[in-house]
Design a protein around this motif. Sequence first.
Motif, PDB file in Angstrom:
ATOM      1  N   ILE A 143       0.849  -1.201   0.000  1.00 16.68           N
ATOM      2  CA  ILE A 143       0.000   0.000   0.000  1.00 16.68           C
ATOM      3  C   ILE A 143       0.881   1.247   0.000  1.00 16.68           C
ATOM      4  O   ILE A 143       2.060   1.178   0.365  1.00 16.68           O
ATOM      5  CB  ILE A 143      -0.983  -0.034   1.204  1.00 16.68           C
ATOM      6  CG1 ILE A 143      -2.127   0.972   1.023  1.00 16.68           C
ATOM      7  CG2 ILE A 143      -0.261   0.192   2.524  1.00 16.68           C
ATOM      8  CD1 ILE A 143      -3.320   0.727   1.949  1.00 16.68           C
ATOM      9  N   GLY A 144       0.311   2.380  -0.383  1.00 15.53           N
ATOM     10  CA  GLY A 144       1.086   3.630  -0.432  1.00 15.53           C
ATOM     11  C   GLY A 144       2.222   3.474  -1.427  1.00 15.53           C
ATOM     12  O   GLY A 144       2.035   2.975  -2.538  1.00 15.53           O
ATOM     13  N   SER A 146       4.413   1.355  -1.581  1.00 14.82           N
ATOM     14  CA  SER A 146       4.670  -0.049  -1.926  1.00 14.82           C
ATOM     15  C   SER A 146       3.615  -0.583  -2.896  1.00 14.82           C
ATOM     16  O   SER A 146       3.560  -1.791  -3.153  1.00 14.82           O
ATOM     17  CB  SER A 146       4.706  -0.893  -0.644  1.00 14.82           C
ATOM     18  OG  SER A 146       5.712  -0.400   0.203  1.00 14.82           O
ATOM     19  N   SER A 196       6.480  -4.249   1.463  1.00 20.64           N
ATOM     20  CA  SER A 196       6.285  -3.334   2.587  1.00 20.64           C
ATOM     21  C   SER A 196       7.638  -2.929   3.136  1.00 20.64           C
ATOM     22  O   SER A 196       8.407  -3.789   3.572  1.00 20.64           O
ATOM     23  CB  SER A 196       5.461  -4.006   3.697  1.00 20.64           C
ATOM     24  OG  SER A 196       5.382  -3.158   4.813  1.00 20.64           O
ATOM     25  N   LYS A 197       7.903  -1.647   3.098  1.00 26.89           N
ATOM     26  CA  LYS A 197       9.187  -1.170   3.622  1.00 26.89           C
ATOM     27  C   LYS A 197       9.378  -1.654   5.059  1.00 26.89           C
ATOM     28  O   LYS A 197      10.413  -2.182   5.410  1.00 26.89           O
ATOM     29  CB  LYS A 197       9.237   0.355   3.535  1.00 26.89           C
ATOM     30  CG  LYS A 197      10.509   0.944   4.100  1.00 26.89           C
ATOM     31  CD  LYS A 197      10.581   2.444   3.903  1.00 26.89           C
ATOM     32  CE  LYS A 197      11.768   2.988   4.691  1.00 26.89           C
ATOM     33  NZ  LYS A 197      11.910   4.437   4.584  1.00 26.89           N
ATOM     34  N   THR A 201       2.873  -2.829   8.191  1.00 30.00           N
ATOM     35  CA  THR A 201       1.678  -2.062   7.829  1.00 30.00           C
ATOM     36  C   THR A 201       0.429  -2.953   7.899  1.00 30.00           C
ATOM     37  O   THR A 201       0.396  -4.036   7.307  1.00 30.00           O
ATOM     38  CB  THR A 201       1.857  -1.462   6.418  1.00 30.00           C
ATOM     39  OG1 THR A 201       3.051  -0.683   6.442  1.00 30.00           O
ATOM     40  CG2 THR A 201       0.698  -0.580   6.021  1.00 30.00           C
ATOM     41  N   THR A 204      -1.238  -4.354   4.662  1.00 32.26           N
ATOM     42  CA  THR A 204      -0.413  -5.314   3.923  1.00 32.26           C
ATOM     43  C   THR A 204      -0.282  -6.628   4.685  1.00 32.26           C
ATOM     44  O   THR A 204      -0.388  -7.712   4.103  1.00 32.26           O
ATOM     45  CB  THR A 204       0.971  -4.686   3.642  1.00 32.26           C
ATOM     46  OG1 THR A 204       0.737  -3.479   2.914  1.00 32.26           O
ATOM     47  CG2 THR A 204       1.865  -5.619   2.852  1.00 32.26           C
ATOM     48  N   GLY A 254       9.238   5.562   1.374  1.00 34.52           N
ATOM     49  CA  GLY A 254       8.239   4.702   0.735  1.00 34.52           C
ATOM     50  C   GLY A 254       7.780   5.252  -0.607  1.00 34.52           C
ATOM     51  O   GLY A 254       7.675   4.525  -1.600  1.00 34.52           O
ATOM     52  N   ARG A 255       7.526   6.554  -0.668  1.00 37.60           N
ATOM     53  CA  ARG A 255       6.998   7.136  -1.912  1.00 37.60           C
ATOM     54  C   ARG A 255       8.091   7.374  -2.952  1.00 37.60           C
ATOM     55  O   ARG A 255       7.815   7.884  -4.031  1.00 37.60           O
ATOM     56  CB  ARG A 255       6.234   8.427  -1.600  1.00 37.60           C
ATOM     57  CG  ARG A 255       6.981   9.432  -0.760  1.00 37.60           C
ATOM     58  CD  ARG A 255       6.048  10.514  -0.221  1.00 37.60           C
ATOM     59  NE  ARG A 255       6.712  11.425   0.717  1.00 37.60           N
ATOM     60  CZ  ARG A 255       6.850  11.191   2.010  1.00 37.60           C
ATOM     61  NH1 ARG A 255       6.402  10.069   2.554  1.00 37.60           N
ATOM     62  NH2 ARG A 255       7.439  12.082   2.801  1.00 37.60           N
ATOM     63  N   GLN A 336       0.432  10.987  -3.697  1.00 32.48           N
ATOM     64  CA  GLN A 336       1.253  10.592  -2.553  1.00 32.48           C
ATOM     65  C   GLN A 336       2.595  11.316  -2.573  1.00 32.48           C
ATOM     66  O   GLN A 336       3.055  11.837  -1.552  1.00 32.48           O
ATOM     67  CB  GLN A 336       1.499   9.076  -2.514  1.00 32.48           C
ATOM     68  CG  GLN A 336       2.190   8.695  -1.197  1.00 32.48           C
ATOM     69  CD  GLN A 336       2.865   7.325  -1.185  1.00 32.48           C
ATOM     70  OE1 GLN A 336       3.068   6.714  -2.223  1.00 32.48           O
ATOM     71  NE2 GLN A 336       3.217   6.861  -0.004  1.00 32.48           N
ATOM     72  N   GLU A 340       2.046  13.774   0.457  1.00 33.92           N
ATOM     73  CA  GLU A 340       2.651  13.184   1.652  1.00 33.92           C
ATOM     74  C   GLU A 340       4.006  13.845   1.938  1.00 33.92           C
ATOM     75  O   GLU A 340       4.414  13.975   3.079  1.00 33.92           O
ATOM     76  CB  GLU A 340       2.814  11.655   1.488  1.00 33.92           C
ATOM     77  CG  GLU A 340       2.989  10.935   2.816  1.00 33.92           C
ATOM     78  CD  GLU A 340       2.985   9.414   2.704  1.00 33.92           C
ATOM     79  OE1 GLU A 340       3.952   8.858   2.159  1.00 33.92           O
ATOM     80  OE2 GLU A 340       2.027   8.777   3.178  1.00 33.92           O
ATOM     81  N   GLN A 473       6.451  11.601   7.403  1.00 27.20           N
ATOM     82  CA  GLN A 473       4.994  11.533   7.181  1.00 27.20           C
ATOM     83  C   GLN A 473       4.292  11.240   8.499  1.00 27.20           C
ATOM     84  O   GLN A 473       3.522  10.302   8.614  1.00 27.20           O
ATOM     85  CB  GLN A 473       4.613  10.507   6.105  1.00 27.20           C
ATOM     86  CG  GLN A 473       5.085   9.059   6.316  1.00 27.20           C
ATOM     87  CD  GLN A 473       6.538   8.886   6.014  1.00 27.20           C
ATOM     88  OE1 GLN A 473       7.050   9.402   5.031  1.00 27.20           O
ATOM     89  NE2 GLN A 473       7.243   8.175   6.887  1.00 27.20           N
ATOM     90  N   VAL A 476       0.321  10.569   9.206  1.00 24.79           N
ATOM     91  CA  VAL A 476      -0.477   9.364   8.978  1.00 24.79           C
ATOM     92  C   VAL A 476      -0.578   8.513  10.238  1.00 24.79           C
ATOM     93  O   VAL A 476      -1.314   7.521  10.260  1.00 24.79           O
ATOM     94  CB  VAL A 476       0.093   8.507   7.816  1.00 24.79           C
ATOM     95  CG1 VAL A 476       0.130   9.305   6.533  1.00 24.79           C
ATOM     96  CG2 VAL A 476       1.481   7.986   8.148  1.00 24.79           C
ATOM     97  N   LYS A 480      -3.721   5.670  12.437  1.00 19.75           N
ATOM     98  CA  LYS A 480      -3.353   4.256  12.605  1.00 19.75           C
ATOM     99  C   LYS A 480      -3.575   3.829  14.048  1.00 19.75           C
ATOM    100  O   LYS A 480      -4.126   2.755  14.324  1.00 19.75           O
ATOM    101  CB  LYS A 480      -1.872   4.046  12.250  1.00 19.75           C
ATOM    102  CG  LYS A 480      -1.538   4.178  10.781  1.00 19.75           C
ATOM    103  CD  LYS A 480      -0.056   3.860  10.557  1.00 19.75           C
ATOM    104  CE  LYS A 480       0.371   4.164   9.135  1.00 19.75           C
ATOM    105  NZ  LYS A 480       1.812   4.014   8.917  1.00 19.75           N
TER     106      LYS A 480
HETATM  107  O1  F6P Z   1       1.171   5.263   6.163  1.00 18.96           O
HETATM  108  C1  F6P Z   1       1.923   5.893   5.195  1.00 18.96           C
HETATM  109  C2  F6P Z   1       3.038   5.014   4.720  1.00 18.96           C
HETATM  110  O2  F6P Z   1       4.010   4.935   5.691  1.00 18.96           O
HETATM  111  C3  F6P Z   1       3.622   5.502   3.410  1.00 18.96           C
HETATM  112  O3  F6P Z   1       4.564   6.488   3.580  1.00 18.96           O
HETATM  113  C4  F6P Z   1       4.165   4.234   2.859  1.00 18.96           C
HETATM  114  O4  F6P Z   1       4.459   4.335   1.488  1.00 18.96           O
HETATM  115  C5  F6P Z   1       3.026   3.296   3.176  1.00 18.96           C
HETATM  116  O5  F6P Z   1       2.577   3.706   4.445  1.00 18.96           O
HETATM  117  C6  F6P Z   1       3.364   1.838   3.186  1.00 18.96           C
HETATM  118  O6  F6P Z   1       4.352   1.541   4.122  1.00 18.96           O
HETATM  119  P1  F6P Z   1       5.125   0.174   4.063  1.00 18.96           P
HETATM  120  O7  F6P Z   1       5.844   0.090   2.766  1.00 18.96           O
HETATM  121  O8  F6P Z   1       6.072   0.200   5.227  1.00 18.96           O
HETATM  122  O9  F6P Z   1       4.124  -0.946   4.194  1.00 18.96           O
END
Ligand code: F6P
Length: 512
Positions: A143-144, A146, A196-197, A201, A204, A254-255, A336, A340, A473, A476, A480
Amino acid sequence: MNRARCDETAAWRQLQERFRTHGAAFDLRQAFAGDAGRFARFGQQAPHVFADLSKNLVDAGIEDLLLALARETGVEAYRDAMFAGERINHTENRAVKHWLLRAPRDAADPDSVAVHETLDAMLAFAEGVRADAQITDVVNIGIGGSDLGPQMVVAALEASNRTGKRFHFVSNIDGHELDAVLQRLRPEGTLFLVASKTFTTLETMTNARSARAWFGQQGGRDVARHFAALTTNVEAAREFGITTTFGFWDWVGGRYSLWSAIGLPIAIAIGAEGFRELLAGAHAMDTHFRTEPLARNLPVRLGLLDVWYRDFHGFGSRSIAPYHGALRRLPAYLQQLEMESNGKSVDAQGRPVGFGTSPVLWGEPGTNGQHAYFQMLHQGTDRVPVEFIAVKQPSHALPGHHDLLLANALAQAQALMQGKADPGGHRNFAGNRPSTFFLLDALTPAALGALVALYEHRVFTSGAVWGIDSFDQWGVELGKVLATDLAKRLASGDVQGLDASTAGLVQRLRGR
Ligand code: F6P
């Protein structure tokens, strides 16, 4: 690093004065009438991208003041600090080195060896998947950053994807999304990429767990063959049970990560050579940003224009209009990237900024947008700068279409600028509405790489002028935390301490 705050510089005050005396009343039609060289002055070829900035509300005097603003706020020193690997993402104490992912091997940079080792391994894996006829479906779960980057690029370069494989992108925690994709899959034909970085998340991890459960229930056995993880947190991926992993580093936001292992779906779609071309296109734009003088530096000119529009004209949004259906995910990707990065309201010292930062970005491919919201762009009460992105060569052979598409892009930009007088009222177009026109020769990996890097550096430039941290960021996080609490409350029905609206909604939802 000591950077002057933009609203405390001499250039800022001069721009305010300029806006008061000339800027607000600036008329594009008069500007063209008074300057035969306007298209040449405000047209610029950068690597793979031609940009016509001439239909914007600037003249040479305004641009000179904007360039002075860039100098006074230390944009060049800040850019050089990024390319030197300094920890310019100060709130997370991290370097910002996505540019290294697309640079040739560099013995002087200690991270370059690992970057190229990972790239080689990932591209070899991608070629293996491409050659594997049994794998018919690639599912990216992320997501985002990723999700949006790889999804946008796989769509944009669909003409270069001759694998015959289907690509799916599952991002939302909404089970409808994963369910609809799973319905179409066979476990033995599917490769899941868990991207996912952080590998933490919620969306994910929830989707990855459900995908793995589905795989087992459908008789899938070989997780090592059918799941791979793309992450900086390789340990967590292993704990999850995924042994095929491709890593990256905390200095890749991430972006800004489509150039890293997160780009694996892209590499599978367009092949190793195509992926290297994408990187090379972005690297060419990095070199342009790094070395061109500010006055001929396209990302800098665009970033300064963004500041001019946001803080002096007060424009709150910008519309992205790609005149190419394959760029359909570009507006979402850019949302994004820009919102972001620059949707911040405190400066580097944590002081509230007294000026506007990120505008709202939005848009759809043309010509569809023309039959939806362009009415507002032409005759609405707000002026919204529009960004046209057109491609000279189509990648289809249907006669007639492409010229009509390009003619429409040109016509919209022309109509926005010229307007049309109708003293009767309803058919009056005020005109003088600004736009930028980007032109690529063809939608190749290299051209797309350059275009995306152009936007990255443009966002860097406006963020640098504003003195904000474009690479964190924190905004966000609150949602959460609250969602975790509310998930428990939805299960238990405990509404104690909640505001009346949220409590009322929790109770209604529990009645379902
Ligand atoms: O919640 C925002 C964020 O941290 C974005 O910056 C990032 O791209 C996305 O969530 C996904 O994060 P990850 O790759 O760690 O799952």
